[in-house]
Design a protein around this motif. Structure first.
Motif, PDB file in Angstrom:
ATOM      1  N   PRO B 269      55.844  36.781  43.531  1.00  0.00           N
ATOM      2  CA  PRO B 269      56.048  37.811  42.387  1.00  0.00           C
ATOM      3  C   PRO B 269      55.878  39.294  43.053  1.00  0.00           C
ATOM      4  O   PRO B 269      55.469  39.421  43.936  1.00  0.00           O
ATOM      5  N   GLU B 270      56.800  40.192  42.687  1.00  0.00           N
ATOM      6  CA  GLU B 270      56.793  41.495  43.149  1.00  0.00           C
ATOM      7  C   GLU B 270      55.730  42.337  42.431  1.00  0.00           C
ATOM      8  O   GLU B 270      55.998  43.206  41.429  1.00  0.00           O
ATOM      9  N   CYS B 271      54.529  41.994  42.746  1.00  0.00           N
ATOM     10  CA  CYS B 271      53.529  43.025  41.851  1.00  0.00           C
ATOM     11  C   CYS B 271      52.435  43.352  42.576  1.00  0.00           C
ATOM     12  O   CYS B 271      52.108  42.848  43.731  1.00  0.00           O
ATOM     13  N   ASP B 272      51.554  44.543  42.549  1.00  0.00           N
ATOM     14  CA  ASP B 272      50.675  44.982  43.335  1.00  0.00           C
ATOM     15  C   ASP B 272      49.480  44.250  42.944  1.00  0.00           C
ATOM     16  O   ASP B 272      49.091  43.972  41.822  1.00  0.00           O
ATOM     17  N   LEU B 273      48.933  43.497  44.045  1.00  0.00           N
ATOM     18  CA  LEU B 273      47.812  42.651  43.919  1.00  0.00           C
ATOM     19  C   LEU B 273      46.450  43.595  43.908  1.00  0.00           C
ATOM     20  O   LEU B 273      46.622  44.311  44.927  1.00  0.00           O
ATOM     21  N   PRO B 274      45.513  43.062  43.344  1.00  0.00           N
ATOM     22  CA  PRO B 274      44.243  43.551  43.512  1.00  0.00           C
ATOM     23  C   PRO B 274      43.647  43.432  44.965  1.00  0.00           C
ATOM     24  O   PRO B 274      44.097  42.146  45.398  1.00  0.00           O
ATOM     25  N   PRO B 275      42.635  43.976  45.248  1.00  0.00           N
ATOM     26  CA  PRO B 275      42.076  43.581  46.595  1.00  0.00           C
ATOM     27  C   PRO B 275      41.377  42.305  46.407  1.00  0.00           C
ATOM     28  O   PRO B 275      40.836  42.059  45.338  1.00  0.00           O
ATOM     29  N   PRO B 276      41.277  41.418  47.281  1.00  0.00           N
ATOM     30  CA  PRO B 276      40.444  39.867  47.318  1.00  0.00           C
ATOM     31  C   PRO B 276      38.963  40.388  46.833  1.00  0.00           C
ATOM     32  O   PRO B 276      38.413  41.199  47.586  1.00  0.00           O
ATOM     33  N   PRO B 277      38.284  39.686  45.822  1.00  0.00           N
ATOM     34  CA  PRO B 277      37.040  39.947  45.324  1.00  0.00           C
ATOM     35  C   PRO B 277      36.056  39.631  46.440  1.00  0.00           C
ATOM     36  O   PRO B 277      34.819  40.083  46.307  1.00  0.00           O
ATOM     37  N   GLY B 278      36.198  38.910  47.357  1.00  0.00           N
ATOM     38  CA  GLY B 278      35.064  38.191  48.251  1.00  0.00           C
ATOM     39  C   GLY B 278      34.024  37.623  47.397  1.00  0.00           C
ATOM     40  O   GLY B 278      34.526  37.018  46.172  1.00  0.00           O
ATOM     41  N   LYS B 279      33.030  37.285  48.188  1.00  0.00           N
ATOM     42  CA  LYS B 279      32.046  36.135  47.451  1.00  0.00           C
ATOM     43  C   LYS B 279      31.254  37.078  46.248  1.00  0.00           C
ATOM     44  O   LYS B 279      30.599  38.068  46.660  1.00  0.00           O
ATOM     45  N   LEU B 280      31.138  36.639  45.143  1.00  0.00           N
ATOM     46  CA  LEU B 280      30.049  37.155  44.154  1.00  0.00           C
ATOM     47  C   LEU B 280      29.550  36.111  43.574  1.00  0.00           C
ATOM     48  O   LEU B 280      30.001  35.017  42.881  1.00  0.00           O
ATOM     49  N   ASP B 281      28.224  35.836  43.817  1.00  0.00           N
ATOM     50  CA  ASP B 281      27.433  34.646  43.582  1.00  0.00           C
ATOM     51  C   ASP B 281      26.119  35.078  43.227  1.00  0.00           C
ATOM     52  O   ASP B 281      25.862  36.412  43.226  1.00  0.00           O
ATOM     53  N   TYR B 282      25.272  34.306  43.136  1.00  0.00           N
ATOM     54  CA  TYR B 282      23.705  34.244  42.834  1.00  0.00           C
ATOM     55  C   TYR B 282      23.223  35.190  43.953  1.00  0.00           C
ATOM     56  O   TYR B 282      23.524  35.304  45.140  1.00  0.00           O
ATOM     57  N   GLU B 283      22.306  36.208  43.340  1.00  0.00           N
ATOM     58  CA  GLU B 283      21.545  37.104  44.290  1.00  0.00           C
ATOM     59  C   GLU B 283      20.350  36.281  44.830  1.00  0.00           C
ATOM     60  O   GLU B 283      19.924  35.423  44.098  1.00  0.00           O
ATOM     61  N   PRO B 284      19.601  36.635  45.819  1.00  0.00           N
ATOM     62  CA  PRO B 284      18.712  36.006  46.487  1.00  0.00           C
ATOM     63  C   PRO B 284      17.420  35.606  45.233  1.00  0.00           C
ATOM     64  O   PRO B 284      16.976  34.414  45.318  1.00  0.00           O
ATOM     65  N   ASP B 285      17.161  36.527  44.312  1.00  0.00           N
ATOM     66  CA  ASP B 285      16.176  36.034  43.204  1.00  0.00           C
ATOM     67  C   ASP B 285      16.895  35.477  41.996  1.00  0.00           C
ATOM     68  O   ASP B 285      16.388  35.155  41.059  1.00  0.00           O
ATOM     69  N   GLY B 286      18.087  34.714  42.190  1.00  0.00           N
ATOM     70  CA  GLY B 286      18.732  33.960  41.140  1.00  0.00           C
ATOM     71  C   GLY B 286      19.540  34.713  40.248  1.00  0.00           C
ATOM     72  O   GLY B 286      20.147  34.320  39.378  1.00  0.00           O
ATOM     73  N   THR B 287      19.527  36.292  40.388  1.00  0.00           N
ATOM     74  CA  THR B 287      20.116  36.955  39.387  1.00  0.00           C
ATOM     75  C   THR B 287      21.749  36.769  39.704  1.00  0.00           C
ATOM     76  O   THR B 287      22.153  36.667  40.899  1.00  0.00           O
ATOM     77  N   GLU B 288      22.444  36.641  38.462  1.00  0.00           N
ATOM     78  CA  GLU B 288      23.816  36.595  38.568  1.00  0.00           C
ATOM     79  C   GLU B 288      24.671  37.812  38.249  1.00  0.00           C
ATOM     80  O   GLU B 288      24.200  38.431  37.191  1.00  0.00           O
ATOM     81  N   PRO B 289      25.263  38.266  39.201  1.00  0.00           N
ATOM     82  CA  PRO B 289      25.998  39.750  38.825  1.00  0.00           C
ATOM     83  C   PRO B 289      27.049  39.525  37.794  1.00  0.00           C
ATOM     84  O   PRO B 289      28.106  39.634  38.135  1.00  0.00           O
ATOM     85  N   LEU B 290      26.823  39.227  36.581  1.00  0.00           N
ATOM     86  CA  LEU B 290      27.780  38.964  35.467  1.00  0.00           C
ATOM     87  C   LEU B 290      28.592  40.242  35.403  1.00  0.00           C
ATOM     88  O   LEU B 290      29.708  39.763  35.168  1.00  0.00           O
ATOM     89  N   ALA B 291      28.174  41.446  35.292  1.00  0.00           N
ATOM     90  CA  ALA B 291      28.981  42.527  35.079  1.00  0.00           C
ATOM     91  C   ALA B 291      30.256  42.674  36.189  1.00  0.00           C
ATOM     92  O   ALA B 291      31.423  42.836  35.997  1.00  0.00           O
ATOM     93  N   ALA B 292      29.554  42.381  37.436  1.00  0.00           N
ATOM     94  CA  ALA B 292      30.638  42.609  38.514  1.00  0.00           C
ATOM     95  C   ALA B 292      31.538  41.385  38.506  1.00  0.00           C
ATOM     96  O   ALA B 292      32.963  41.709  38.911  1.00  0.00           O
ATOM     97  N   ILE B 293      31.348  40.160  38.098  1.00  0.00           N
ATOM     98  CA  ILE B 293      32.212  39.122  38.316  1.00  0.00           C
ATOM     99  C   ILE B 293      33.160  39.404  36.918  1.00  0.00           C
ATOM    100  O   ILE B 293      34.168  39.072  36.974  1.00  0.00           O
ATOM    101  N   ASN B 294      32.437  39.634  35.902  1.00  0.00           N
ATOM    102  CA  ASN B 294      33.390  39.832  34.735  1.00  0.00           C
ATOM    103  C   ASN B 294      34.403  41.180  34.942  1.00  0.00           C
ATOM    104  O   ASN B 294      35.930  41.026  34.815  1.00  0.00           O
TER     105      ASN B 294
END
Lengths: 546, 482
Positions: B269-294
């Motif tokens: 498709p000819e459209c502008d792609l967003p940058p790849p998000p990389g890894k967004l996963d649990y933080e060391p204390d088990g917190t999930e970055p919900l707002a960032a993933i969203n």
């Protein structure tokens, strides 16, 4: 020992089966003497295509093409129905994402596999670098196709794949270019991805179908080794050895002696005892500062070692509940408050004052069956009910008010749950689960021992009609071990896992007979597996809806 | 390459013309962004007279709301936003709040009942044979998948399933695991990893590292197609030998094999792609970055719609009966409750069942957080201009939860809102509509279906029967659909 109930049609069926749909025939040799069959008849459920579980897929790739290729295998994750992913694998259908994932995985595996030219040559039975060597390509298709699809290929299938391989050779200009394409196709095909268990109807009956030798080899290998059958087992199938119960028994005993069987059985027990996923649990870091993915992994390993040990000793399986011996590494010893030296795994006796008993009070089970910040008597009780007694709990009625008093008013969970137990609308269902689960209150949400909660002593005793009264977990474990339904339930769980469906009416007589035999023989697990695997229950499927 | 004579019947649908095009040497064209030059003068239709694409997005959060904080006091267009709706204030002109609707397939299992009603219109199928651990499946095709059938989109992906939290229920069957079901036995799993969603959307035609589109299509495409043809032939051989039920399953398999072939052949498709998000996963204390993933998922959905990679999306922010954790709600966020217990690592479902002041304030704030994240998605959709309006204007977004109020599993008055105008098919300026006659919640799904299909008049009923319940309806929700 010979049982009178052997179904006369079965040997005939076995002969028919041998010349089944894929066109391969068993040897004409006289079938071995029939082993003990079951007195009871078995009319199993209709067969269903069963998608390989993710771990079965990876282990099969490793067996077929080596560990390096298996590292590229990325099958989609499993889902569960009724407690087992095998049941979901037999009911649910493919979708776009799954097919896409299998296609990517097959290509990655194939690309990795062809870098090992010695292995490819061995699989092909010829060494070719000449791009036009059709004979060697055909040999590869025939030999590797038999291993991947767990049966000899038909001529049509072979020709189809050779033609595909030639297209790959042509496009890529190399022999292995064609081999790579063939591997990629074989490993994303339904004949690889599904256990196909169609059986053949014996001439004397239309309510059952008897699995072919190759289907039996596949069933047996996935159950006992967790992977596709090896060449020797397929040879045995081709020679008709698996057409009779005695042959299946012999092979089951043989496979159970391998180290791979331990790993395969762990797959069953990890599902049965709900041990998977513990490493991604989160626990309140202030309440449980030593909980981490690493200690969680050790907890899972401990629980499986308890089971491994009981099986390896051929001890009564109930020792999984009652043993006071467990296994710890340094991390887990620290978690339990034990002092050990060194870092490896070792057997230890659980301290009497903690009242622990086998798997039931293991840190893994206590952690999995708890909330992030607190214990759950309901989860823990339900765990015992579902996993060891095969009973479940109806849902809370919509609109039910579930307010429990705060801990300032009622320091222990037993006091807070009094509302469940005294309110008839809750108590009817929570009676069993809460009475069972409160016994484990001396182990917190990460399985550490505690004698008090909010300063008040914890009472671990309990009583339910079905089991009588007990003073704590060790006595409860004794009650469960001696309870009437325990062996029957565990066998049903094994059957669900091994066949991918919840037992149906026509399977009960055979299940009951196997249970009795298991109990009578002292209750150790490996003889049960052999009896089960060689029984009509496991060697047949039901009639197919056309 | 493709043996058309042997294609199963259900593949002999218009989608097939695409592949035929390629087989004849032409390429499949997918994913054209809507450019002004492609529109007619009024900016409401393509230059060739065909209508602009409409999109359906179903969106959910788990464990309901506090009705006293959710339902606005007034009705009509000039209502005052309730505290739980306040995060959506920027979009208030573009959504309708629907309250007071009745669930006709309720009464068996709280969370399951709500999922079935809101997202399919069929009563769910309960599975607890012989005392085996409980599970359930959808009773029929989910709303989004019915839309796929009617729209029959010529897009790279028939639909997408997006999830945010990975802490969701996995042991009670497909009803609680996903919002999208082709049928009872074909749940479509939610992708909960942003990088994997990015790879799924753009991986086939982006250079590693997320640069621009590849200059040429995948050089291995023809070989991949040939391998998939061989795989399909294996499926067809097996098809003739299996039980009736397995034949259906193999037909689903064949259908998906065909779809994957089509995806391989797609032109970038000819459209502008967003940058790849990389890894967004649990933080060391088990917190999930919900707002960032969203935020990443919301952007990806907007791009997928804008580039016409798909027209149908289901989006599970948090799950039904879910074990999601709200790390942003530690006790310090509740100064009015000194010494309150710390639920920032507690599973929300457990907290929901404590009908105590602090716990229910926590639940309220969790709902507010969920609405902030829905607002983020609406921001993304509304930021993309399309013709005279925005992507949001050309979409129907149905947002709701699996229960009304978590603490009681209540099944009356689910929190529901419908955003976007579906290109003008949905009423404007409704504001808050409260049903006084106990209309069925299933009528809302029906209205959303009719709002996005090419020929709404052909869709005459929605929902179905089973297990002694009926969700069937012939009346789309009149508050939003004319």
């Amino acid at each position: 020992m010979r049982f009178a109930g052997w179904v006369p049609g079965t040997s005939l069926a076995a002969a028919l089966v041998a010349c089944g749909v894929v066109g391969a025939c068993s040897s004409d040799a006289e079938p071995p003497v029939e082993p003990p069959g079951l007195e009871a008849d078995a009319v199993p459920a209709e067969p269903a295509l069963r998608r390989l579980l993710a771990r079965q897929y990876v282990r099969s790739v490793a067996h077929l093409l080596g560990d390096a290729a298996a590292a590229s295998a990325k099958p989609p994750a499993d889902t569960q129905l009724n407690g087992f992913s095998a049941i979901a694998a037999s009911q649910l259908s493919m979708n776009d994402s799954l097919v896409d994932a299998y296609e990517s995985s097959a290509r990655a595996v194939a690309a990795s596999a062809v870098t090992d030219s010695a292995r490819i040559a061995a699989l092909a039975g010829c060494k070719s670098t000449a791009s036009a060597d059709e004979a060697c390509l055909s040999s590869f298709v025939e030999r590797f196709g038999r291993l991947a699809w767990r049966r000899p290929l038909s001529a049509e299938e072979r020709d189809d794949l050779v033609a595909l391989g030639k297209q790959g050779v042509l496009a890529r200009g190399t022999f292995v270019g064609g081999v790579e394409l063939v591997i990629a196709a074989l490993l994303q095909a339904p004949s690889f991805l599904y256990q196909v268990e169609l059986g053949v109807a014996p001439s004397t009956r239309n309510d059952i179908r008897v699995l072919t030798g190759y289907e039996m080899a596949t069933r047996l290998s996935f159950l006992l080794l967790g992977r596709t059958p090896d060449s020797a087992l397929l040879d045995a199938a081709g020679a008709g050895e698996l057409d009779v119960a005695a042959g299946v028994r012999t092979w089951a005993e043989k496979l159970l002696e391998t180290s791979e069987s331990r790993e395969a059985l762990r797959g069953f027990f990890a599902e049965l005892f709900v041990l998977d996923g513990i490493e991604t649990l989160a626990r309140d870091p202030e309440l449980f500062p030593d909980f981490s993915p690493e200690v969680a992994e050790s907890m899972r390993e401990e629980a499986l070692r308890i089971v491994d040990d009981v099986i390896a000793r051929d001890a009564p399986f109930t020792e999984v509940l009652t043993t006071t011996r467990t296994f710890v590494d340094a991390r887990l010893a620290n978690h339990y408050g034990l002092s050990v030296e060194g870092d490896g795994w070792r057997a230890v006796e659980l301290p009497d004052e903690q009242g622990r008993t086998g798997l039931l009070t293991s840190a893994a089970v206590m952690t999995k069956q708890a909330h992030g910040t607190s214990t759950s008597a309901t989860y823990r009780g339900l765990f015992v009910m579902e996993r060891f007694l095969c009973t479940t709990m109806p849902p809370p009625p919509p609109g039910v008010i579930t307010t429990l008093p705060p801990s300032s008013a009622a320091p222990t969970l037993r006091e807070r749950l009094e509302v469940h137990r005294s309110d008839p609308s809750c108590g009817a269902c929570h009676y069993l689960s809460d009475n069972l689960g409160l016994t484990f209150e001396r182990y917190d949400a990460v399985g550490r021992y505690r004698a008090t909660e909010n300063g008040a002593p914890i009472d671990p005793s309990g009583e339910v009609d079905q089991l009588g009264a007990w003073s704590g977990p060790r006595e409860l474990a004794e009650r469960l071990a001696a309870s009437e339904g325990l062996h029957s339930c565990l066998l049903r769980q094994l059957h669900r896992y091994a066949t991918g469906h919840v037992e149906v009416d026509g399977e009960w007589p055979a299940l009951n007979e196997l249970t009795k035999r298991w109990e009578a023989r002292g209750g150790s697990f490996r003889p049960l597996l052999v009896d089960f695997a060689s029984s009509e229950l496991f060697r047949r499927v039901g009639a197919m809806t056309p | 390459m493709t043996d058309r004579r042997k294609l199963p019947r259900e593949l002999a649908l218009p989608r097939r013309t695409l592949l035929r095009g390629l087989v004849g040497g032409a390429a499949v064209t997918l994913g054209l962004p809507l450019l002004d030059v492609m529109l007619d003068d009024g900016g409401t239709r393509h230059a060739d007279g065909s209508p602009l694409p409409l999109r359906l997005l179903t969106w959910m959060w788990g464990n309901g709301c506090r009705l006293d904080q959710w339902v606005p006091a007034a009705t009509g267009p000039n209502y005052t936003l309730s505290t739980e709706l306040e995060p959506l204030a920027a979009h208030r002109e573009k959504f309708t709040v629907l309250s007071g609707y009745r669930n006709p397939v309720a009464g068996r299992r709280g969370h399951h009942d709500g999922m079935a009603a809101l997202f399919s219109g069929y009563p769910f199928i309960g599975l607890d044979p012989m005392g085996a651990p409980y599970a359930s499946k959808f009773g029929g095709r989910s709303l989004d998948q019915q839309a796929v059938d009617w729209i029959d989109p010529q897009t790279m992906f028939r639909s997408l399933q997006v999830g945010v939290t990975k802490r969701h229920v996995t042991n009670q069957g497909p009803t609680l695991e996903t919002m999208s079901h082709r049928g009872p036995d074909q749940p479509l799993g939610m992708e909960r990893d942003p990088q994997k969603m990015f790879d799924k959307l753009f991986g086939a035609f982006t250079a590693p590292g997320g640069g621009g589109p590849k200059p040429e299509a995948d050089p291995d495409a023809a070989l991949r197609i040939a391998a998939l043809d061989a795989v399909s032939r294996d499926a067809k051989r097996l098809h003739s030998r299996v039980s009736a039920n397995d034949r259906k399953r193999l037909e689903s398999h064949l259908d998906s094999l065909f779809t994957v072939q089509k995806q391989i052949l797609a032109i970038p498709p000819e459209c502008d792609l967003p940058p790849p998000p990389g890894k967004l996963d649990y933080e060391p204390d088990g917190t999930e970055p919900l707002a960032a993933i969203n935020a990443v998922m919301a952007r990806l959905v907007a791009v997928a719609f804008a580039c016409d990679l798909t027209r149908v999306v289901s989006f599970m922010f948090t799950g039904p009966s879910g074990a999601q954790q709200f790390a942003m709600l530690p006790p310090s966020a509740f100064p009015e409750f000194p010494g309150a217990p710390d639920y920032s690592h507690a599973d929300q479902h457990m907290v929901s069942h404590m009908n105590l002041p602090y716990e229910q304030l926590y639940m309220h704030r969790a709902t507010v957080f969920c609405m902030q994240n829905l607002a983020k998605l609406l921001d993304e959709l509304d930021a993309v201009q399309e013709g005279t309006g925005t992507l949001l204007d050309n979409s129907c977004v149905l947002a709701g939860s699996d229960v009304c109020e978590g603490w009681s599993h209540s099944e009356n008055d689910y929190p529901i809102l419908v955003a976007g105008r579906a290109g003008g098919r949905l009423r404007a300026n409704v504001g808050h509509h409260r049903s006084s006659s106990g209309e069925s919640i299933i009528d809302i799904g029906f209205a959303c279906l009719k709002a996005v299909v090419p020929n709404p008049e052909l869709v005459t009923e929605y929902g179905g029967d089973g297990s002694g319940y009926s969700g069937r309806t012939t009346t789309p929700c009149s508050a939003i659909f004319t």
